[in-house]
Design a protein around this motif. Structure first.
Motif, short mmCIF file in Angstrom:
data_model
loop_
_atom_site.label_atom_id
_atom_site.label_comp_id
_atom_site.label_asym_id
_atom_site.label_seq_id
_atom_site.Cartn_x
_atom_site.Cartn_y
_atom_site.Cartn_z
N PHE A 83 21.57 -64.64 32.97
CA PHE A 83 22.37 -65.75 32.44
C PHE A 83 21.99 -66.07 31.00
O PHE A 83 22.83 -66.55 30.23
N ASP A 84 20.74 -65.83 30.63
CA ASP A 84 20.33 -66.09 29.26
C ASP A 84 20.89 -65.05 28.29
O ASP A 84 21.21 -65.37 27.14
N GLU A 85 20.99 -63.80 28.75
CA GLU A 85 21.41 -62.72 27.85
C GLU A 85 22.93 -62.64 27.68
O GLU A 85 23.41 -62.30 26.60
N GLN A 86 23.68 -62.93 28.74
CA GLN A 86 25.13 -62.74 28.69
C GLN A 86 25.85 -63.98 29.23
O GLN A 86 25.33 -64.67 30.11
N PRO A 87 27.08 -64.25 28.74
CA PRO A 87 27.86 -65.40 29.23
C PRO A 87 28.54 -65.08 30.57
O PRO A 87 29.77 -64.90 30.64
N LEU A 88 27.75 -65.01 31.62
CA LEU A 88 28.29 -64.60 32.92
C LEU A 88 29.27 -65.61 33.49
O LEU A 88 30.29 -65.23 34.09
N LEU A 89 29.00 -66.89 33.34
CA LEU A 89 29.90 -67.90 33.90
C LEU A 89 31.26 -67.86 33.23
O LEU A 89 32.30 -67.97 33.89
N HIS A 253 27.23 -54.78 29.07
CA HIS A 253 26.39 -55.22 27.96
C HIS A 253 24.90 -55.17 28.29
O HIS A 253 24.07 -55.34 27.40
N PHE A 254 24.59 -54.99 29.57
CA PHE A 254 23.18 -54.86 29.96
C PHE A 254 22.66 -53.44 29.69
O PHE A 254 21.49 -53.18 29.95
N LEU A 255 23.51 -52.56 29.22
CA LEU A 255 23.08 -51.21 28.83
C LEU A 255 22.67 -51.22 27.37
O LEU A 255 23.39 -51.76 26.51
N GLY A 256 21.54 -50.63 27.07
CA GLY A 256 21.06 -50.59 25.71
C GLY A 256 21.84 -49.63 24.84
O GLY A 256 22.76 -48.92 25.31
N ALA A 257 21.49 -49.57 23.56
CA ALA A 257 22.19 -48.69 22.62
C ALA A 257 22.02 -47.22 22.98
O ALA A 257 22.89 -46.40 22.70
N GLU A 258 20.91 -46.88 23.61
CA GLU A 258 20.66 -45.49 23.99
C GLU A 258 21.01 -45.22 25.45
O GLU A 258 20.62 -44.20 26.01
N GLY A 259 21.74 -46.12 26.07
CA GLY A 259 22.16 -45.93 27.45
C GLY A 259 21.11 -46.31 28.47
O GLY A 259 21.28 -46.01 29.66
N VAL A 260 20.02 -46.95 28.05
CA VAL A 260 18.98 -47.38 28.97
C VAL A 260 19.38 -48.72 29.56
O VAL A 260 19.65 -49.69 28.83
N ALA A 261 19.41 -48.81 30.87
CA ALA A 261 19.86 -50.02 31.54
C ALA A 261 18.70 -50.96 31.79
O ALA A 261 17.60 -50.53 32.15
N ASP A 262 18.95 -52.24 31.61
CA ASP A 262 17.98 -53.27 31.98
C ASP A 262 18.21 -53.57 33.46
O ASP A 262 18.99 -54.45 33.83
N ALA A 269 23.14 -59.52 37.98
CA ALA A 269 24.51 -59.85 37.59
C ALA A 269 25.52 -59.12 38.46
O ALA A 269 26.55 -59.68 38.85
N ALA A 270 25.25 -57.85 38.80
CA ALA A 270 26.17 -57.10 39.66
C ALA A 270 26.21 -57.70 41.06
O ALA A 270 27.27 -57.74 41.70
N PHE A 271 25.07 -58.16 41.56
CA PHE A 271 25.04 -58.82 42.87
C PHE A 271 25.91 -60.08 42.87
O PHE A 271 26.68 -60.32 43.80
N LEU A 272 25.81 -60.88 41.82
CA LEU A 272 26.64 -62.08 41.73
C LEU A 272 28.12 -61.73 41.60
O LEU A 272 28.98 -62.45 42.10
N ALA A 273 28.41 -60.61 40.94
CA ALA A 273 29.80 -60.21 40.75
C ALA A 273 30.45 -59.76 42.06
O ALA A 273 31.67 -59.86 42.22
N THR A 274 29.66 -59.23 42.99
CA THR A 274 30.21 -58.77 44.27
C THR A 274 30.38 -59.89 45.29
O THR A 274 31.12 -59.73 46.27
N LEU A 275 29.72 -61.02 45.07
CA LEU A 275 29.75 -62.09 46.07
C LEU A 275 31.14 -62.67 46.31
O LEU A 275 31.52 -62.90 47.47
N PRO A 276 31.95 -62.96 45.28
CA PRO A 276 33.28 -63.54 45.56
C PRO A 276 34.14 -62.70 46.48
O PRO A 276 34.79 -63.23 47.39
N SER A 277 34.16 -61.39 46.27
CA SER A 277 34.96 -60.52 47.14
C SER A 277 34.46 -60.56 48.57
O SER A 277 35.24 -60.65 49.52
N LEU A 278 33.14 -60.51 48.75
CA LEU A 278 32.58 -60.53 50.10
C LEU A 278 32.83 -61.86 50.80
O LEU A 278 33.22 -61.90 51.98
N VAL A 279 32.62 -62.97 50.08
CA VAL A 279 32.82 -64.29 50.68
C VAL A 279 34.29 -64.51 51.02
O VAL A 279 34.62 -65.02 52.10
N LEU A 280 35.18 -64.12 50.12
CA LEU A 280 36.61 -64.30 50.36
C LEU A 280 37.06 -63.50 51.58
O LEU A 280 37.79 -64.01 52.44
#
Length: 299
Positions: A83-89, A253-262, A269-280
Motif C-alpha cells: 500500500f505504501d509503494e502503489q495506489p492500490l485502493l 509496477h512491483f516488477l523492477g527495471a530489470e524484471g526482478v519482482a518484489d 497485492a495479488a492476494f487482495l486483487a483475487t479476493l473480490p472475485s472469490l467473495v462475490l
C-alpha cells in the motif's frame, strides 16, 4: 420343426454375483472420479495457497533456499509495503467501476438479444450464433490497433468509459450465448399458457420469463464482472494516466527495471486483487443454484 432355444433363468447365486460385480464396478468408477476431482482441485488450489503463503512471509523466508508451506514468522509487512509503494485502493476503485458498469451494460443488452435469438429461429439467429463463435477466435493483438483508432476518434482514450465500452463489446458475445442457453431451458409452453390467460407479451416476459432467467442473468453478470476485473491487456494499452489505471496494471509496477519482482508486496497485492472475485462467487453461487430449482416450481 425348428427348435427355439429356451433361455435359462439365472439362479439366485448368479444374480447376486452379477449384482455384486456391478456394485464393485460402480464403486471403482466413483472412486476414480473422486480421485480425479481431488487431483484437479489440488492443481487449482496450489497457486492460490502458495500465493497466500508468500504474502505472509518475511523477507528472510522469501530468500530461503528451503521454502516452507506455512510461514514460520508470519507478518503483515508485505501488505503495508504494497500500500505504501502503489495506489492500490485507487486502482481497485477504477477496476470496480469498470467491472460493475461493464457487467450491467452487457447483461442489459444481451438479455433481449438472447431471448430473440433463442425463440425466433432464422437466418438472423444463425448469423448471431456464428458471430458469437467467430468473435471468440480473435486474439487481443489483432483488434487492438483498429480499436485504439476508433476510441481515439471518439475521444475515449485514457478514460474509464472507453475501457468499459471495450469490456462490454468483448464480453457481449459470450454473455449472449450463455443467456440464450438459459432462455432455451425455459419451456415455451409457459409463455403460451400465459398468453391463453390473457397476458400480453410484455407482462409474459416480466412475470413469467424474467424470474426463470434470474439465475442465468446473475451467472452472466458474474462472468462479465470477473472478466473485466481480471483483464490486463486492454487496460494497459488504453489507460496511460497512473490515476486511471486498473488493479491488474498496477500489479506490474512491483516488477523492477530489470524484471526482478518484489515477491512479498507483489504476492500481498495479488492476494487482495483475487479476493473480490472469490467473495462475490461464494456469495451468489448458492443463489444461482437455488434460483434454478425454485424457478421451476409453480405456485
Amino acid at each position: 420343426m425348428r427348435r427355439v432355444p429356451v433361455r435359462r433363468k439365472p439362479t439366485t447365486r448368479e444374480a447376486s454375483r452379477r449384482e455384486s460385480t456391478g456394485l464393485r464396478t460402480g464403486r471403482a468408477a466413483r472412486t476414480g472420479q473422486y480421485l480425479a476431482l481431488l487431483a484437479y482441485l489440488v492443481f487449482l488450489a496450489f497457486p492460490f495457497v502458495w500465493l497466500i503463503s508468500t504474502a505472509f512471509k518475511p523477507a528472510r523466508e522469501l530468500g530461503s533456499l528451503h521454502p516452507t508451506w506455512i510461514p514460520e514468522h508470519p507478518t503483515l509487512d508485505n501488505f503495508r509495503q504494497a500500500f505504501d509503494e502503489q495506489p492500490l485502493l485507487q486502482a481497485a476503485g477504477n477496476s470496480l467501476v469498470a467491472a460493475v458498469f461493464a457487467a450491467l451494460i452487457a447483461v442489459v443488452i444481451a438479455t433481449p438479444m438472447a431471448y430473440a435469438m433463442a425463440r425466433h429461429r432464422g437466418r438472423l439467429a444463425t448469423a448471431a450464433t456464428g458471430w458469437v463463435v467467430v468473435s471468440q477466435a480473435f486474439p487481443f493483438v489483432l483488434v487492438i490497433i483498429p480499436l485504439f483508432l476508433i476510441l481515439k476518434n471518439l475521444h475515449l482514450i485514457n478514460t474509464l468509459w472507453g475501457l468499459i465500452l471495450v469490456y462490454v463489446v468483448w464480453s457481449l458475445p459470450f454473455a449472449l450465448w450463455m443467456l440464450a442457453g438459459y432462455v432455451r431451458a425455459v419451456p415455451a409452453e409457459l409463455e403460451e399458457a400465459a398468453a391463453v390467460d390473457g397476458a400480453g407479451r410484455v407482462r409474459t416476459l416480466v412475470s413469467v420469463v424474467a424470474p426463470l432467467l434470474a439465475p442465468g442473468i446473475v451467472a452472466t453478470a458474474l462472468f462479465a464482472f470477473i472478466t473485466a476485473w481480471n483483464e490486463f491487456f486492454f487496460a494497459l494499452v488504453l489507460l496511460k494516466t497512473p490515476e486511471k489505471q486498473t488493479l491488474p496494471v498496477v500489479l506490474t509496477h512491483f516488477l523492477g527495471a530489470e524484471g526482478v519482482a518484489d515477491l512479498g508486496p507483489l504476492a500481498a497485492a495479488a492476494f487482495l486483487a483475487t479476493l473480490p472475485s472469490l467473495v462475490l462467487f461464494a456469495f451468489i453461487q448458492r443463489r444461482i443454484t437455488g434460483g434454478m430449482t425454485a424457478g421451476a416450481v409453480k405456485h
